[in-house]
Design an enzyme around this catalytic site. Structure first.
Site, short mmCIF file in Angstrom:
data_model
loop_
_atom_site.label_atom_id
_atom_site.label_comp_id
_atom_site.label_asym_id
_atom_site.label_seq_id
_atom_site.Cartn_x
_atom_site.Cartn_y
_atom_site.Cartn_z
N CYS A 116 -36.57 -43.49 -3.48
CA CYS A 116 -35.68 -42.34 -3.74
C CYS A 116 -35.71 -41.88 -5.19
O CYS A 116 -35.27 -40.77 -5.50
CB CYS A 116 -34.25 -42.69 -3.34
N HIS A 256 -29.25 -38.17 -6.81
CA HIS A 256 -29.86 -38.44 -5.51
C HIS A 256 -28.78 -38.37 -4.44
O HIS A 256 -27.71 -38.95 -4.57
CB HIS A 256 -30.51 -39.82 -5.53
N ASN A 286 -29.78 -38.26 3.57
CA ASN A 286 -30.58 -38.83 2.48
C ASN A 286 -32.06 -38.52 2.75
O ASN A 286 -32.65 -39.07 3.68
CB ASN A 286 -30.33 -40.34 2.44
O1 UT7 Z 1 -31.46 -43.91 -0.90
C1 UT7 Z 1 -31.43 -45.18 -1.48
C2 UT7 Z 1 -30.10 -45.56 -1.74
N1 UT7 Z 1 -29.36 -45.75 -0.51
C3 UT7 Z 1 -28.07 -45.74 -0.60
O2 UT7 Z 1 -27.61 -45.46 -1.67
C4 UT7 Z 1 -27.23 -46.13 0.57
C5 UT7 Z 1 -26.13 -47.00 0.06
N2 UT7 Z 1 -25.15 -47.46 1.05
C6 UT7 Z 1 -24.31 -46.65 1.69
O3 UT7 Z 1 -24.38 -45.45 1.60
C7 UT7 Z 1 -23.20 -47.30 2.49
O4 UT7 Z 1 -23.18 -48.69 2.22
C8 UT7 Z 1 -23.32 -47.08 4.03
C9 UT7 Z 1 -22.97 -45.64 4.36
C10 UT7 Z 1 -24.71 -47.43 4.47
C11 UT7 Z 1 -22.31 -47.98 4.76
O5 UT7 Z 1 -20.99 -47.78 4.27
P1 UT7 Z 1 -20.07 -49.07 3.94
O6 UT7 Z 1 -18.75 -48.54 3.58
O7 UT7 Z 1 -20.81 -49.88 2.91
O8 UT7 Z 1 -19.97 -49.77 5.34
P2 UT7 Z 1 -20.45 -51.22 5.78
O9 UT7 Z 1 -21.93 -51.30 5.79
O10 UT7 Z 1 -19.72 -52.24 5.00
O11 UT7 Z 1 -19.93 -51.27 7.26
C12 UT7 Z 1 -18.54 -51.26 7.54
C13 UT7 Z 1 -18.37 -51.39 9.03
C14 UT7 Z 1 -19.13 -52.57 9.63
O12 UT7 Z 1 -18.31 -53.12 10.66
P3 UT7 Z 1 -17.51 -54.49 10.42
O13 UT7 Z 1 -18.58 -55.50 10.10
O14 UT7 Z 1 -16.60 -54.21 9.27
O15 UT7 Z 1 -16.83 -54.70 11.72
C15 UT7 Z 1 -20.34 -51.93 10.25
O16 UT7 Z 1 -20.84 -52.66 11.35
O17 UT7 Z 1 -18.86 -50.22 9.69
C16 UT7 Z 1 -19.80 -50.60 10.71
N3 UT7 Z 1 -20.83 -49.59 10.82
C17 UT7 Z 1 -20.70 -48.48 11.58
N4 UT7 Z 1 -19.71 -48.06 12.39
C18 UT7 Z 1 -19.88 -46.87 13.01
C19 UT7 Z 1 -22.02 -49.55 10.18
N5 UT7 Z 1 -22.67 -48.42 10.51
C20 UT7 Z 1 -21.88 -47.75 11.38
C21 UT7 Z 1 -22.00 -46.52 12.07
N6 UT7 Z 1 -20.96 -46.13 12.86
N7 UT7 Z 1 -23.07 -45.73 11.94
#
Ligand code: UT7
Length: 329
Positions: A116, A256, A286
């Site tokens: 990225c 980004h 993204n």
């Molecule tokens: O381009 C390179 C750089 N990339 C990035 O910068 C991406 C960086 N990361 C992010 O943008 C975020 O971490 C995400 C959007 C990917 C995720 O957000 P988060 O607030 O960090 O959520 P999480 O991964 O901690 O997940 C929270 C919960 C989990 O459930 P439990 O374990 O708390 O029960 C996940 O299983 O949300 C769940 N979850 C979803 N639920 C519904 C993960 N993906 C989804 C989904 N829909 N698509």
């Protein structure tokens, strides 16, 4: 004394595939919801390429638009640097296909891989080559068909990405304009947090590897998020210092476009206002190396930034890699 650049942006262009994938569409594919995607990432829709589409086609169209915008002819292009992790083939470089499509006979063409952060890396490389070689005009492209490596059963990642390409033409600076500073950096200690382990020499395309979806993207989102905010704010501060300007001076910060929460957290750290912050992640998702040149082109074409504007670009991606640049348009 205000810094001046040796090369400036003469033109910009971008393109995205026509096909749109909304959050409602994704609700039918994986266990997710529009509400979750919007709250956690700010993404509402993304453009996606048809299966088997060539990145070189998107990159060529973005390049044509940038060359037209610069008022140049393809023969004027001496160098094509394309940042991508989703090129048409393992080799040759996708930049060579773009060169052929354009008919840019006088150009040297190659790809670079910095995920990225790739576009700003490519900008730095092109600026350096324009300074050291007898070249006048470089085409710098960031393009991805990231959906070609998405695991459509992994809700943690498949909701985040989109496809597209953006391009700029760099050429001799005038009137105090140009690239004032660029900072790039990386830390391979974090490669395990965002990667695609397939398609390289370690994991051959065996039946077992394909069944295990080894060729798809894997990411520890939460960890990447945390590092992204810290690394981008550090990179931007270095680029600002090098350019001898402050964040208050910036007309626009184009970071980004991975996640609205990352963009907002970064703005807070850099003490820039909402008005100084460009956001289009809601409409594109993204797009990795394409995100900054797409946003830059949009912001120029809709008049948010214009000749003389001071713009900060900043990115973070797999590697980890990070990069920031200050430009006087
Ligand atoms: O381009 C390179 C750089 N990339 C990035 O910068 C991406 C960086 N990361 C992010 O943008 C975020 O971490 C995400 C959007 C990917 C995720 O957000 P988060 O607030 O960090 O959520 P999480 O991964 O901690 O997940 C929270 C919960 C989990 O459930 P439990 O374990 O708390 O029960 C996940 O299983 O949300 C769940 N979850 C979803 N639920 C519904 C993960 N993906 C989804 C989904 N829909 N698509």
């Amino acid at each position: 004394m205000t810094k001046t650049g040796q090369n400036m942006i003469l033109g910009t262009g971008h393109t995205v595939p026509d096909k749109i994938l909304t959050n409602a569409d994704l609700e039918k594919i994986v266990d997710t919801s529009d509400q979750w995607i919007v709250e956690r990432s700010g993404i509402r829709l993304r453009h996606i390429a048809e299966k088997g589409a060539a990145l070189s086609e998107l990159a060529t169209e973005a390049a044509r638009r940038a060359i037209d915008d610069a008022g140049l002819k393809v023969e004027d292009i001496d160098l094509i640097v394309l940042a991508t992790v989703t090129g048409d083939m393992k080799f040759p470089a996708t930049a060579c296909f773009v060169q052929e499509n354009l008919g840019a006979r006088n150009a040297a063409a190659f790809d670079i891989s910095a995920a990225c952060s790739g576009f700003i890396y490519a900008l730095q490389i092109a600026d350096g080559l324009l300074r050291s070689q007898p070249y006048r005009h470089a085409l710098v492209i960031g393009g991805e068909i990231l959906t070609s490596m998405v695991d459509w059963q992994d809700r943690n990642t498949c909701v985040l990405f989109g496809d597209g390409a953006g391009a700029v033409v760099l050429g001799p600076a005038r009137d105090g304009r140009g690239i004032l500073s660029t900072h790039i950096g990386s830390d391979g200690a974090y490669s395990h947090l965002l990667y695609n382990a397939g398609c390289g020499c370690i994991n051959m395309p065996t039946v077992e590897n394909v069944q295990e979806k080894i060729h798809t993207l894997r990411m520890e989102g939460k960890e990447v998020f945390r590092h992204a905010v810290v690394a981008m704010s550090r990179a931007m501060k270095k680029a600002l210092k090098e350019a001898d300007v402050s964040s208050e001076d910036l007309d626009l910060v184009i970071s980004h476009q991975a996640n609205l929460r990352i963009i907002e957290a970064l703005a807070k750290r850099l003490k820039v206002t909402e008005k100084q912050t460009y956001v289009n992640v809601d409409r594109f998702g993204n797009t990795s190396a394409a995100s900054i040149p797409i946003a830059l082109d949009e912001a120029r074409k809709n008049g948010i930034i214009k000749e003389g504007s001071l713009v900060g670009l900043v990115a973070f991606g797999a590697g980890f890699t990070w990069a920031a640049s200050i430009l006087r348009l």
